[in-house]
Scaffold this active site. Structure first.
Site, PDB file in Angstrom:
ATOM      1  CG  HIS A 152       8.959   2.165  -9.602  1.00  0.00           C
ATOM      2  ND1 HIS A 152       8.370   1.205  -8.830  1.00  0.00           N
ATOM      3  CD2 HIS A 152       8.977   3.281  -8.829  1.00  0.00           C
ATOM      4  CE1 HIS A 152       8.050   1.698  -7.643  1.00  0.00           C
ATOM      5  NE2 HIS A 152       8.420   2.975  -7.616  1.00  0.00           N
ATOM      6  NE  ARG A 170       5.328   0.976  -3.685  1.00  0.00           N
ATOM      7  CZ  ARG A 170       6.093   2.063  -3.842  1.00  0.00           C
ATOM      8  NH1 ARG A 170       5.974   2.805  -4.927  1.00  0.00           N
ATOM      9  NH2 ARG A 170       6.974   2.414  -2.923  1.00  0.00           N
ATOM     10  CD  GLU A 178       7.427  -1.627 -10.355  1.00  0.00           C
ATOM     11  OE1 GLU A 178       8.246  -1.146  -9.565  1.00  0.00           O
ATOM     12  OE2 GLU A 178       6.251  -1.216 -10.465  1.00  0.00           O
TER      13      GLU A 178
HETATM   14  N1  LIG Z   1       6.195   5.943  -8.739  1.00  0.00           N
HETATM   15  C1  LIG Z   1       7.123   6.200  -7.841  1.00  0.00           C
HETATM   16  O1  LIG Z   1       8.312   6.225  -8.127  1.00  0.00           O
HETATM   17  C2  LIG Z   1       6.713   6.510  -6.426  1.00  0.00           C
HETATM   18  C3  LIG Z   1       7.525   7.347  -5.660  1.00  0.00           C
HETATM   19  C4  LIG Z   1       7.092   7.718  -4.384  1.00  0.00           C
HETATM   20  C5  LIG Z   1       5.905   7.207  -3.888  1.00  0.00           C
HETATM   21  N2  LIG Z   1       5.145   6.362  -4.651  1.00  0.00           N
HETATM   22  C6  LIG Z   1       3.886   5.799  -4.108  1.00  0.00           C
HETATM   23  O2  LIG Z   1       2.998   6.879  -3.831  1.00  0.00           O
HETATM   24  C7  LIG Z   1       2.401   6.667  -2.548  1.00  0.00           C
HETATM   25  C8  LIG Z   1       1.965   8.001  -1.959  1.00  0.00           C
HETATM   26  O3  LIG Z   1       3.099   8.808  -1.640  1.00  0.00           O
HETATM   27  P1  LIG Z   1       2.881  10.186  -0.878  1.00  0.00           P
HETATM   28  O4  LIG Z   1       4.225  10.778  -0.684  1.00  0.00           O
HETATM   29  O5  LIG Z   1       1.817  10.989  -1.521  1.00  0.00           O
HETATM   30  O6  LIG Z   1       2.328   9.626   0.526  1.00  0.00           O
HETATM   31  P2  LIG Z   1       1.363  10.318   1.581  1.00  0.00           P
HETATM   32  O7  LIG Z   1       1.669  11.772   1.641  1.00  0.00           O
HETATM   33  O8  LIG Z   1       1.453   9.500   2.796  1.00  0.00           O
HETATM   34  O9  LIG Z   1      -0.091  10.189   0.945  1.00  0.00           O
HETATM   35  C9  LIG Z   1      -0.846   9.010   0.908  1.00  0.00           C
HETATM   36  C10 LIG Z   1      -2.297   9.425   0.701  1.00  0.00           C
HETATM   37  O10 LIG Z   1      -3.061   8.291   0.345  1.00  0.00           O
HETATM   38  C11 LIG Z   1      -4.287   8.371   1.047  1.00  0.00           C
HETATM   39  N3  LIG Z   1      -4.879   7.042   1.172  1.00  0.00           N
HETATM   40  C12 LIG Z   1      -4.493   5.992   1.957  1.00  0.00           C
HETATM   41  N4  LIG Z   1      -5.327   4.946   1.766  1.00  0.00           N
HETATM   42  C13 LIG Z   1      -6.247   5.353   0.862  1.00  0.00           C
HETATM   43  C14 LIG Z   1      -7.390   4.742   0.258  1.00  0.00           C
HETATM   44  N5  LIG Z   1      -7.762   3.482   0.584  1.00  0.00           N
HETATM   45  N6  LIG Z   1      -8.126   5.456  -0.627  1.00  0.00           N
HETATM   46  C15 LIG Z   1      -7.790   6.717  -0.945  1.00  0.00           C
HETATM   47  N7  LIG Z   1      -6.719   7.371  -0.413  1.00  0.00           N
HETATM   48  C16 LIG Z   1      -5.968   6.681   0.473  1.00  0.00           C
HETATM   49  C17 LIG Z   1      -3.929   8.980   2.378  1.00  0.00           C
HETATM   50  O11 LIG Z   1      -5.103   9.526   2.984  1.00  0.00           O
HETATM   51  P3  LIG Z   1      -5.079  10.391   4.357  1.00  0.00           P
HETATM   52  O12 LIG Z   1      -4.308  11.644   4.040  1.00  0.00           O
HETATM   53  O13 LIG Z   1      -6.498  10.697   4.619  1.00  0.00           O
HETATM   54  O14 LIG Z   1      -4.399   9.531   5.380  1.00  0.00           O
HETATM   55  C18 LIG Z   1      -2.916  10.034   1.949  1.00  0.00           C
HETATM   56  O15 LIG Z   1      -3.589  11.216   1.572  1.00  0.00           O
HETATM   57  C19 LIG Z   1       3.483   5.941  -1.761  1.00  0.00           C
HETATM   58  O16 LIG Z   1       2.925   5.190  -0.685  1.00  0.00           O
HETATM   59  C20 LIG Z   1       4.118   5.054  -2.803  1.00  0.00           C
HETATM   60  O17 LIG Z   1       3.453   3.815  -2.857  1.00  0.00           O
HETATM   61  C21 LIG Z   1       5.527   6.007  -5.905  1.00  0.00           C
END
Ligand SMILES: NC(=O)c1ccc[n+]([C@@H]2O[C@H](COP(=O)([O-])OP(=O)(O)OC[C@H]3O[C@@H](n4cnc5c(N)ncnc54)[C@H](OP(=O)(O)O)[C@@H]3O)[C@@H](O)[C@H]2O)c1
Length: 374
Positions: free
Chosen positions: A335, A287, A316
């Site tokens: 994005h 983000r 954004e």
């Molecule tokens: N660019 C785009 O179009 C797009 C599309 C989809 C998503 N995203 C972004 O990508 C994010 C992640 O998506 P995802 O599917 O990978 O979600 P996810 O599977 O829920 O993974 C989130 C990860 O972030 C870790 N985390 C949370 N807080 C943290 C911190 N302070 N420091 C380090 N790691 C931390 C979590 O740790 P734990 O496993 O230990 O809980 C988890 O491993 C979304 O929340 C969204 O904001 C962007």
């Protein structure tokens, strides 16, 4: 078959036996869901949703989709009235009697839908939903699209990284001007990735897919997570969030794939960029608000870091004339990293499986922890 990873139950192929209803197409559909759950390692709630206070078999669900998609979903929710609401206005018009909402989460809809008990988000990010007070006050179940966007976003990260490390970001503007300049990028900046280090911040669904591909290119991968130090064998070291500052100094490429939470807001600031190698690249697919944009611009302008690949920005959309547009060492995509030819069907297959589970009172997939924000 099921197994546990990082203390969370991950479903295996046994799901294929749980048919939506008799009939060949239902078998194929369920097998698709089972395969995705296994491949993406989707997480299943520890308890069935029927145990949640207030759960009852739903009668009416509003879905952000057209009639054709809703007809396709219907086999997962026999006897439930599914209402197609392609726009926010149409959702508002039909949410009053709805038990659940698929594809939207706004304060307005929650206020207009007093019976809502479950919301399925179409996004992996949940920050815009969990911050609505009614979600917490009414203990509404939120599920999201965590891990679903991993494959295509990981490829987007590879594209940005290779555009930097093979100099494409410098050669392409030359091409547009019809210039053949073999000296445009110094040899030492045309990296081979073998042996270089990538730091993945947020080793979740997206971060793991990124790490897998970087490892396949010969990179050493380190990562941070919030709640555990466990990770797959292709990640050399997994640290907790507070180890970020210790790990950043050895990274040649830093990738942010963390959710936006109170802890991650503004985490990439001047102090962070000062710890990066001056030759290193920063890639953000998480983000925009996790970055202090003014500090990133300063680091890029001063040569404190080598470049940045940004799929997400703050603000954004990035307005015309913003300094980031004109920096030569920046690659910006608006994005779009989560888009792909396979994404839509993958997303809806998982949503339909969650719909089936909600209606049947089973264990839900990809439940958001409202307190921690993802
Ligand atoms: N660019 C785009 O179009 C797009 C599309 C989809 C998503 N995203 C972004 O990508 C994010 C992640 O998506 P995802 O599917 O990978 O979600 P996810 O599977 O829920 O993974 C989130 C990860 O972030 C870790 N985390 C949370 N807080 C943290 C911190 N302070 N420091 C380090 N790691 C931390 C979590 O740790 P734990 O496993 O230990 O809980 C988890 O491993 C979304 O929340 C969204 O904001 C962007």
């Amino acid at each position: 078959m099921s197994y546990t990873r990082s203390g969370v139950t991950v479903l295996g192929g046994a799901l294929a036996a749980l048919l939506l209803q008799p009939g060949g197409s239902a078998v194929a559909q369920e097998t698709d869901a089972s395969r995705l759950i296994r491949q993406l390692e989707l997480r299943e709630a520890p308890a069935p949703v029927r145990d949640r206070p207030g759960w009852a078999p739903p009668q009416r669900i509003v879905v952000r989709a057209d009639e054709a998609r809703v007809a396709w979903l219907q086999s997962a929710a026999p006897g439930v009235e599914l209402i197609a609401a392609p726009s926010l206005a149409s959702a508002l018009a039909s949410v009053a009697e709805a038990d659940a909402l698929i594809g939207f989460c706004t304060a307005e809809l929650l206020a207009a839908g007093p019976r809502l008990r479950w919301i399925q988000l179409p996004s992996a990010g949940a920050e815009y939903c969990v911050r609505i007070p009614a979600v917490r006050e009414r203990d509404i179940l939120i599920t999201n699209a965590q891990r679903i966007y991993g494959p295509e976003i990981a490829e987007h990260v590879m594209a940005m990284m290779l555009a930097f490390t093979r100099g494409l970001y410098r050669y392409y503007p030359q091409q547009l001007e019809g210039r053949w300049n073999r000296g445009a990028v110094p040899q030492e900046q045309l990296w081979e990735l073998d042996g270089k280090t990538m730091l993945v911040v947020g080793l979740g669904g997206i971060g793991t897919q990124v790490a897998k591909r970087a490892h396949a290119l010969g990179m050493r991968v380190t990562a941070t997570r919030r709640s555990s130090r466990t990770g797959p064998e292709f990640v050399d070291y997994v640290g907790l969030a507070d180890e970020l500052n210790d790990l950043v100094g050895e990274a040649d490429v830093v990738v942010n794939a963390a959710p936006l939470t109170a802890e991650t807001t503004g985490m990439f600031d001047a102090a962070f960029f000062a710890r990066m190698k001056p030759t290193a690249y920063f890639i953000n697919v998480g983000r925009g608000r996790s970055v202090v944009t003014a500090d990133l611009v300063a680091a890029l302008e001063s040569g404190r870091i080598a470049g940045a690949g940004l799929d997400v920005t703050d603000p954004e959309p990035l307005p015309p004339g913003h300094r980031l547009w004109s920096l030569p060492n920046v690659i910006i995509t608006p994005h779009v990293a989560g888009g792909s030819d396979l994404r839509t069907e993958r997303l809806w297959t998982v949503i339909r499986e969650n719909l089936r589970r909600y209606v049947a009172g089973e264990r839900m997939l990809s439940v958001v922890d409202v307190e921690r924000g993802y």
